[in-house]
Design a protein around this motif. Structure first.
Motif, PDB file in Angstrom:
ATOM      1  N   THR A   1       0.826  -1.206   0.000  1.00  0.00           N
ATOM      2  CA  THR A   1       0.000   0.000   0.000  1.00  0.00           C
ATOM      3  C   THR A   1       0.861   1.257   0.000  1.00  0.00           C
ATOM      4  N   ILE A   2       1.964   1.203   0.722  1.00  0.00           N
ATOM      5  CA  ILE A   2       2.852   2.371   0.715  1.00  0.00           C
ATOM      6  C   ILE A   2       3.374   2.622  -0.697  1.00  0.00           C
ATOM      7  N   LEU A   3       3.748   1.532  -1.381  1.00  0.00           N
ATOM      8  CA  LEU A   3       4.222   1.681  -2.756  1.00  0.00           C
ATOM      9  C   LEU A   3       3.137   2.298  -3.634  1.00  0.00           C
ATOM     10  N   LEU A   4       1.928   1.733  -3.508  1.00  0.00           N
ATOM     11  CA  LEU A   4       0.821   2.244  -4.313  1.00  0.00           C
ATOM     12  C   LEU A   4       0.558   3.726  -4.010  1.00  0.00           C
ATOM     13  N   SER A   5       0.593   4.083  -2.732  1.00  0.00           N
ATOM     14  CA  SER A   5       0.347   5.472  -2.354  1.00  0.00           C
ATOM     15  C   SER A   5       1.422   6.389  -2.912  1.00  0.00           C
ATOM     16  N   ALA A   6       2.666   5.934  -2.822  1.00  0.00           N
ATOM     17  CA  ALA A   6       3.763   6.765  -3.321  1.00  0.00           C
ATOM     18  C   ALA A   6       3.593   6.989  -4.812  1.00  0.00           C
ATOM     19  N   VAL A   7       3.273   5.894  -5.545  1.00  0.00           N
ATOM     20  CA  VAL A   7       3.096   6.029  -6.988  1.00  0.00           C
ATOM     21  C   VAL A   7       1.969   7.018  -7.290  1.00  0.00           C
ATOM     22  N   SER A   8       0.867   6.887  -6.576  1.00  0.00           N
ATOM     23  CA  SER A   8      -0.252   7.784  -6.910  1.00  0.00           C
ATOM     24  C   SER A   8       0.033   9.216  -6.467  1.00  0.00           C
ATOM     25  N   LEU A   9       0.787   9.396  -5.385  1.00  0.00           N
ATOM     26  CA  LEU A   9       1.173  10.754  -4.982  1.00  0.00           C
ATOM     27  C   LEU A   9       2.039  11.415  -6.046  1.00  0.00           C
ATOM     28  N   ILE A  10       2.985  10.637  -6.552  1.00  0.00           N
ATOM     29  CA  ILE A  10       3.881  11.198  -7.573  1.00  0.00           C
ATOM     30  C   ILE A  10       3.076  11.590  -8.807  1.00  0.00           C
ATOM     31  N   PHE A  11       2.213  10.675  -9.242  1.00  0.00           N
ATOM     32  CA  PHE A  11       1.349  11.019 -10.384  1.00  0.00           C
ATOM     33  C   PHE A  11       0.518  12.267 -10.080  1.00  0.00           C
ATOM     34  N   THR A  12      -0.021  12.309  -8.867  1.00  0.00           N
ATOM     35  CA  THR A  12      -0.876  13.444  -8.506  1.00  0.00           C
ATOM     36  C   THR A  12      -0.137  14.765  -8.687  1.00  0.00           C
ATOM     37  N   TYR A  13       1.092  14.830  -8.160  1.00  0.00           N
ATOM     38  CA  TYR A  13       1.808  16.097  -8.248  1.00  0.00           C
ATOM     39  C   TYR A  13       2.289  16.397  -9.667  1.00  0.00           C
ATOM     40  N   ILE A  14       2.670  15.333 -10.384  1.00  0.00           N
ATOM     41  CA  ILE A  14       3.099  15.557 -11.769  1.00  0.00           C
ATOM     42  C   ILE A  14       1.955  16.171 -12.582  1.00  0.00           C
ATOM     43  N   ILE A  15       0.737  15.698 -12.290  1.00  0.00           N
ATOM     44  CA  ILE A  15      -0.400  16.213 -13.054  1.00  0.00           C
ATOM     45  C   ILE A  15      -0.893  17.546 -12.477  1.00  0.00           C
ATOM     46  N   ALA A  16      -0.977  17.609 -11.150  1.00  0.00           N
ATOM     47  CA  ALA A  16      -1.673  18.749 -10.529  1.00  0.00           C
ATOM     48  C   ALA A  16      -0.893  20.053 -10.641  1.00  0.00           C
ATOM     49  N   ILE A  17       0.402  20.009 -10.462  1.00  0.00           N
ATOM     50  CA  ILE A  17       1.135  21.276 -10.399  1.00  0.00           C
ATOM     51  C   ILE A  17       1.080  22.038 -11.723  1.00  0.00           C
ATOM     52  N   PRO A  18       1.428  21.388 -12.845  1.00  0.00           N
ATOM     53  CA  PRO A  18       1.303  22.172 -14.092  1.00  0.00           C
ATOM     54  C   PRO A  18      -0.130  22.613 -14.389  1.00  0.00           C
ATOM     55  N   LEU A  19      -1.085  21.711 -14.206  1.00  0.00           N
ATOM     56  CA  LEU A  19      -2.470  22.082 -14.529  1.00  0.00           C
ATOM     57  C   LEU A  19      -2.970  23.197 -13.611  1.00  0.00           C
ATOM     58  N   GLY A  20      -2.649  23.098 -12.328  1.00  0.00           N
ATOM     59  CA  GLY A  20      -3.081  24.130 -11.380  1.00  0.00           C
ATOM     60  C   GLY A  20      -2.458  25.477 -11.711  1.00  0.00           C
ATOM     61  N   ILE A  21      -1.191  25.440 -12.096  1.00  0.00           N
ATOM     62  CA  ILE A  21      -0.500  26.689 -12.413  1.00  0.00           C
ATOM     63  C   ILE A  21      -1.100  27.345 -13.660  1.00  0.00           C
ATOM     64  N   VAL A  22      -1.298  26.537 -14.680  1.00  0.00           N
ATOM     65  CA  VAL A  22      -1.881  27.086 -15.911  1.00  0.00           C
ATOM     66  C   VAL A  22      -3.275  27.637 -15.634  1.00  0.00           C
ATOM     67  N   SER A  23      -4.036  26.836 -14.898  1.00  0.00           N
ATOM     68  CA  SER A  23      -5.416  27.211 -14.614  1.00  0.00           C
ATOM     69  C   SER A  23      -5.482  28.510 -13.798  1.00  0.00           C
ATOM     70  N   GLY A  24      -4.569  28.643 -12.849  1.00  0.00           N
ATOM     71  CA  GLY A  24      -4.573  29.837 -12.008  1.00  0.00           C
ATOM     72  C   GLY A  24      -4.015  31.052 -12.721  1.00  0.00           C
TER      73      GLY A  24
END
Ligand SMILES: Nc1ncnc2c1ncn2[C@@H]1O[C@H](COP(=O)(O)OP(=O)(O)OP(=O)(O)O)[C@@H](O)[C@H]1O
Ligand SMILES: [Mg+2]
Lengths: 335, 320
Positions: free
Chosen positions: B98-121
């Motif tokens: 589960t830790i592995l799965l969480s880490a993978v999804s966290l990394i994906f989350t930030y890879i996707i969220a930061i650029p999209l959030g920045i552009v959107s804002g």
């Protein structure tokens, strides 16, 4: 004229409210010479900041029409990159609220350094730091080395205002706009900051626009004064003439010297500057605050009239008060 | 900063105690006790009572609680009646998955969220922002297990790009490179499924932070210095907007937990979430309570982590 630093011609700055644009600065024209201090006074909402922001072109969503020329270059039509070369270098601004005007996450030193970095590429990192320390000392803050490392929240309001002044004067601007630099501070600090600006006035030889609603400050610091009401200049004159011979009823209300036909000699004018949307756009904008003045005294489309050399007044309604003054003088002579 | 962190740690301790009391009460309310699953039908009631006495199950609750906590501290979570093994042993491998799965999804989350959030804002109310905001609404509205099923069906079964179950390919020896690559490969699709849904709150959060920061007075100051628009964003707006996101990081852990519970069962991924659902179904209560305890502790520690990160990046806290 070679001495002319800033020339504003028919400047109108409008904000969009709903589907329409409303002018917060309405057809303002004025000039500022090198080394001159021009005071701009007026109540809250009269458009002083809107004017200052227009000169610096800091409005993000405003329509600006007319001409603002700094050393004969029109700022209104300038490209962004050219503008950025001038902002912070040739012209700089001191802001109204020192508590919010600094980046909370950046050390003080770096915030001052930024403006040096942007305009003075020859200065190396060491040179910049040296200059920053110098500036912090110049604006009267002790232990500059320590302040250099500190964050805004560690400084008092007065100290922060000094830092903002340091940022503004860092590159020896030719035009310095101070937008109510002391309003957010308490009285003793206000006096200190004004002293500082007065001292700097001698040192930096800049043309200064000093925005305030305190006529006392203007009397002490300014060479000329423009009085703003509802986005317009209603009176402009040298300090001496304005205080000796205030004409416009608004100026006189600021100076507390409005004669009325009633018993109370010092009539205080009631009310506030109407909001942008509710501003009367035709006739004398001040008419509704002096309802006892007969409509026939107002001009239909009030313009600035030169009543004596360099002394301009808007509308003809001031004549009403002129006659009142005369009448009273005569009464005084009789009695 | 140290003062702040120590004070924060001191608050965490009673939180953990409170959690343990809650879980203990929950465990007491579950039907049966530690022996129920183990009994042999031939054992007599007297012998059972003797055993209970021996195990301290007849002691007053506070003694039982103390015993339970001291067991916890030593890593003794009791016995799983379904697997007939120590819960600790049962859980530990699941936890790593589960830790592995969480880490993978966290990394994906930030890879996707930061650029999209920045552009959107930065370009708020532009068509691009509308598209991103539209995606966010979709993300908010889509239940994660349905989305995970769709992902599994498309990328797992139809396209065959990813494994459809398990956490590692069978037959690989633990400790080899292939083994770890296979582990990671198995975590990718479920991790991405969680990220694509959970990312929307981070995007919207970042967007509103940027829109908010844009209008601050110190941004006007920066512009008045002659800073270009790019510089204003890079040096002044982003840092001030990312800050709350950094603090959000720990809280993200809590939302990940709820994400993994469903996604693990969709992907038959042997983590804590899947085990949790199975144990509830099978009434394997000692496992359920242990997992609740772990989830709770993870949330508390996540909040702690958030505050510590915030104290490191925000000078206003750092100084105090
Ligand atoms: N960005 C904006 N959008 C819409 N209206 C604005 C904006 N900025 C200023 N105004 C309006 O323009 C008018 C003039 O405002 P301005 O801030 O220039 O007044 P001021 O003379 O500086 O007052 P104060 O003494 O309070 O600083 C006010 O009615 C104000 O509400
Ligand atoms: Mg103002």
């Amino acid at each position: 004229m070679t001495n002319e630093l800033l020339k504003i011609k028919n400047l109108t700055t409008s904000f969009r409210i709903g589907d329409e644009y409303y002018a917060a600065v309405d057809d303002v024209s004025l000039t500022l010479n090198k080394n001159e201090v021009l005071g701009i006074v007026g109540e809250s909402g009269s458009g002083k900041s809107a004017l200052a922001f227009s000169i610096m072109r800091l409005h993000t969503r405003a329509k600006i029409e007319g001409e603002i020329s700094l050393n004969n270059r029109n700022i209104v039509e300038m490209s962004k990159s050219k503008l950025n070369k001038i902002r912070g270098d040739e012209m700089a601004m001191i802001f109204q609220d020192p508590l919010t005007a600094l980046n909370p996450l950046m050390p003080i030193g770096r915030q001052i350094e930024e403006t040096l970095f942007l305009h003075n590429k020859r200065l190396g990192q060491q040179g910049r730091k040296k200059r920053v320390i110098e500036l912090i000392n110049l604006v009267g803050i002790p232990r500059a080395e320590r302040v250099y490392e500190q964050f805004p929240h560690e400084l008092s309001g007065g100290m922060r205002q000094r830092i903002i002044i340091a940022i503004a004067i860092a590159n020896d601007p030719e035009l310095l706009i101070a937008d109510e630099p002391t309003t957010a501070l308490d009285v003793t600090i206000q006096a200190q900051i004004l002293d500082l600006i007065r001292e700097l006035k001698e040192k930096i030889h800049a043309g200064i626009i000093l925005i305030t609603h305190d006529l006392g400050v203007v009397a002490e610091m300014a060479d000329r004064v423009a009085v703003m009401y509802a986005g317009q200049i209603v009176e402009i004159a040298t300090v001496e003439r304005l205080f000796e011979n205030p004409l416009h009823p608004y100026t006189r209300s600021l100076l507390n010297s409005v004669p009325t036909e009633g018993q109370d000699r010092l009539h205080v004018i009631q009310g506030v500057v109407p909001s942008l949307k509710n501003l009367p756009r035709t006739g004398c904008r001040f008419a509704e605050r002096i309802p006892w003045v007969d409509a026939s005294y107002h001009e239909e489309n009030p313009t600035l009239h030169e009543v004596e050399s360099g002394h301009f007044v808007r509308c003809t309604c001031h004549k009403h008060f002129y006659f009142l003054d005369k009448k009273e003088e005569q009464e005084n002579v009789v009695s | 900063m140290w003062k702040f962190i120590i004070r924060r740690l001191l608050i965490t301790f009673p939180q953990l105690v409170f959690l343990s009391v809650l879980v203990f009460i929950m465990a007491q309310m579950m039907p049966g006790d530690a022996l129920t699953g183990l009994i042999d039908p031939t054992i007599t009631a007297e012998a059972l009572d003797l055993q209970r006495e021996r195990l301290g199950l007849n002691n007053p609750w506070y003694i039982q609680y103390a015993d339970w906590v001291s067991g916890l501290v030593q890593g003794d979570l009791g016995q799983s009646f379904r697997f007939k093994m120590d819960v600790t042993a049962l859980i530990s491998e699941r936890v790593m998955n589960t830790i592995l799965l969480s880490a993978v999804s966290l990394i994906f989350t930030y890879i996707i969220a930061i650029p999209l959030g920045i552009v959107s804002g930065r370009y708020n109310d532009s068509p691009l922002d509308s598209v991103i905001t539209g995606y966010s609404y979709l993300g908010f509205a889509t239940p994660i297990f349905i989305f995970a099923l769709v992902m599994l069906w498309i990328f797992g079964f139809q396209l065959g790009w990813f494994p459809t179950s398990g956490s590692v390919a069978p037959g690989l020896e633990s400790g080899t490179m292939e083994y770890y690559i296979s582990k990671l490969y198995h975590a990718l699709l479920p991790g991405l499924s969680i990220a694509l849904i959970s990312v929307v709150s981070t995007i919207q959060y970042l967007r509103s932070e940027i829109v908010d920061t844009k209008q601050k007075d110190f941004i006007v100051t920066a512009r008045a210095k002659g800073a270009s628009e790019n510089r204003v964003y890079n040096k002044h707006i982003f840092r001030n907007s990312i800050l709350p996101i950094a603090a959000f990081f720990g809280w993200e852990i809590t939302s990940l937990i709820s994400g993994t519970v469903f996604v693990e069962s969709v992907f038959s991924y042997p983590g804590m979430g899947l085990l949790f659902l199975e144990s509830i179904m099978q009434r394997d209560f000692s496992v359920v309570t242990s997992l609740v305890l772990l989830f709770g502790a993870a949330s508390i520690l996540g909040a702690l982590l958030s505050d510590i990160i915030l104290s490191i990046v925000d000078p206003r806290i750092r100084i105090k």
